[in-house]
Design an enzyme around this catalytic site. Sequence first.
Site, mmCIF file in Angstrom:
data_model
loop_
_atom_site.group_PDB
_atom_site.id
_atom_site.type_symbol
_atom_site.label_atom_id
_atom_site.label_comp_id
_atom_site.label_asym_id
_atom_site.label_seq_id
_atom_site.Cartn_x
_atom_site.Cartn_y
_atom_site.Cartn_z
ATOM 1 N NE ARG A 74 -2.367 -1.643 3.366
ATOM 2 C CZ ARG A 74 -2.172 -2.926 3.681
ATOM 3 N NH1 ARG A 74 -2.617 -3.887 2.874
ATOM 4 N NH2 ARG A 74 -1.565 -3.265 4.790
ATOM 5 C CD GLU A 111 -1.839 -4.573 14.883
ATOM 6 O OE1 GLU A 111 -1.774 -4.090 13.740
ATOM 7 O OE2 GLU A 111 -2.793 -4.367 15.646
#
Length: 186
Positions: A74, A111
Amino acid sequence: MPSDAATTGAASTRAATAAIDRLSRVVPDFPQPGISFKDLTPVFADGPALRLVTDALLEPFADAFDVIAGVEARGFVLAASAAYASGSGVVMIRKPGKLPRPVLSENYDLEYGSATLQVHEDELPKGTRVLLLDDVLATGGTLAASCRLIERAGWSVAGIGVALRLTTLDGGANLPGRDIHCLQEV
Ligand code: AMP
């Protein structure tokens, strides 16, 4: 009284923040249970919103960089958009096995798991000032690894721009001393 430049910068960030608020989506339990995924693809798909976000990411770093780096995947969207808007080039920081010439590699934790990023070691002349862009700052592992790649290659990190920062994760702690500009915090 703020300067014109500061006023313009604040207004630019406010407009971009509003676009992110209006268009971004939260996807629970993606890509795995417990992760609240912040999906910015609707922002990228909206022409005026992409332009607002691009301009707001660039604004604090005007004249401070030579090239823009984007993190796969992205980050590539923001980097290419910002590079076109500023007349600069793009460096691609990629997942392993994608770049065809000799690379530098950095491993890092994120994460939801761990990962590796790579960059072509000879993509830019030594001393090139690189503005680093990505969509989301979570733990900061991705951007910290990207900074290490940039500096190992002999370039410098001019600054970091992200559309969204997750306040539940202290990502800035992984990026001490970096000039970080976030458009929105959630
Ligand atoms: P981190 O290295 O933990 O800062 O993670 C940042 C990278 O992982 C960015 O490239 C993001 O696109 C992606 N990412 C991590 N956590 C999330 C999340 N909760 N929502 C959306 N993207 C995320």
